[in-house]
Design an enzyme around this catalytic site. Structure first.
Site, mmCIF file in Angstrom:
data_model
loop_
_atom_site.group_PDB
_atom_site.id
_atom_site.type_symbol
_atom_site.label_atom_id
_atom_site.label_comp_id
_atom_site.label_asym_id
_atom_site.label_seq_id
_atom_site.Cartn_x
_atom_site.Cartn_y
_atom_site.Cartn_z
ATOM 1 N N ASP A 44 0.833 -1.202 0.000
ATOM 2 C CA ASP A 44 0.000 0.000 0.000
ATOM 3 C C ASP A 44 0.865 1.249 0.000
ATOM 4 O O ASP A 44 2.085 1.196 0.191
ATOM 5 C CB ASP A 44 -0.896 0.009 1.243
ATOM 6 C CG ASP A 44 -1.952 -1.087 1.210
ATOM 7 O OD1 ASP A 44 -2.338 -1.504 0.104
ATOM 8 O OD2 ASP A 44 -2.385 -1.515 2.297
ATOM 9 N N TYR A 71 7.559 -9.685 6.794
ATOM 10 C CA TYR A 71 7.476 -8.244 6.992
ATOM 11 C C TYR A 71 8.040 -7.879 8.359
ATOM 12 O O TYR A 71 8.038 -8.682 9.295
ATOM 13 C CB TYR A 71 6.022 -7.774 6.941
ATOM 14 C CG TYR A 71 5.426 -7.677 5.566
ATOM 15 C CD1 TYR A 71 5.412 -6.467 4.865
ATOM 16 C CD2 TYR A 71 4.845 -8.787 4.956
ATOM 17 C CE1 TYR A 71 4.848 -6.373 3.600
ATOM 18 C CE2 TYR A 71 4.287 -8.711 3.686
ATOM 19 C CZ TYR A 71 4.293 -7.497 3.020
ATOM 20 O OH TYR A 71 3.735 -7.411 1.766
#
Length: 276
Positions: free
Chosen positions: A52, A121
């Site tokens: 994003d 992540y």
């Protein structure tokens, strides 16, 4: 011919990975760079993990398909290999917030998205304004209250396993929210930063930032350690779960199986889920 490209980027000034009209995106920036060095239309890129707006990446992977002549012609009269020439020329035309680390011919059956076995992540939090490193302000989220990292870690580890993570995902029509969370843990680093490692076979949209948001209240003492697990079992978006800011999030690594298992992995992934 299929190529694998490994790259990283500072997502601060990008509107995410996916190309969007009128917006600066990582996908369009990289595709245009390829078009420039090849002197032809920009190729289509398939990425392992779409990010994003504001999210960073150190270990991103994508693939693209080219004809052999275009690729072999990249070194021109230099003694470099096509792979070395591609990296050098791409980094010569790309902006400074994107770096191509490696280009190579992909093994048979490789698909950057569907062949992947895991994505890892990290997420960085600072819970003491006086210790926030101003150099890291674009990849570290400042929170209002001190946190108990041990409680956050305990709550996070309870979420690991194969589950329906609908409570932490933005639903997409026709896409499953079942994922295998392989590892989720929190530590306090030497500089005082509170850092998470989140590893899964694949992630739904907004899943990682929601997983951070569900354990933060535990660390702040506002929720019990068992609360995130209770939210998980509800299998629906919970209004008390905050989707954390994007700039603390970074895609660190994408892993793949041995070359002879790539095609089978891609087939399995397409059948069982729609990973991001």
């Amino acid at each position: 011919m299929r190529l694998r490209m490994d790259f990283g980027y500072d997502g601060s000034d990008f509107s995410g990975w996916a190309a969007q009209p009128g917006l600066r995106t990582v996908e369009e920036t990289l595709a245009q760079a390829w078009g420039t060095i090849l002197r032809q239309d920009a190729p289509r890129l398939t990425v392992a993990g779409r990010t994003d707006a504001g999210v960073h990446a150190r270990g991103a992977v994508c693939h693209l398909d080219l004809d052999d002549a275009s690729y072999e012609g990249l070194p021109a009269r230099s003694p470099r290999t096509s792979a070395d020439a591609a990296v050098r020329r791409l980094n010569g035309v790309l902006p400074r917030d994107v770096v191509v680390r490696r280009v190579q011919r992909a093994p048979e059956g490789f698909d950057a998205r569907f062949s992947a076995t895991s994505r890892r992540y990290s997420y960085r939090i600072c819970d003491d304004p006086a210790t926030l490193d101003p150099v890291r302000r674009r990849d570290t989220v400042l929170v209002k209250h001190p946190v108990d990292v041990g409680l956050m870690d305990a709550a996070a580890r309870n979420l690991a396993g194969l589950n329906d993570f609908a409570a932490f995902c933005k639903r997409r029509e026709g896409a499953t929210t079942v994922r295998t969370l392989l590892d989720y843990r929190w530590v306090r680093e030497e500089d005082g930063t509170v850092a998470a490692t989140v590893l899964a076979d694949a992630f739904c949209h907004s899943m990682v930032r929601s997983l951070v948001g569900v354990v933060l209240p535990v660390g702040e003492g506002r929720r019990e350690v068992q609360w995130p697990t209770q939210v998980l079992r509800e299998r629906g978006r919970h209004p008390a779960v905050t989707v954390m800011p994007p700039h603390g999030l970074c895609l660190e690594e994408v892993t793949y199986p041995p070359d002879d298992e790539l095609a089978a992995r891609a087939t399995q992934s397409r059948r069982t889920r729609d990973p991001i």
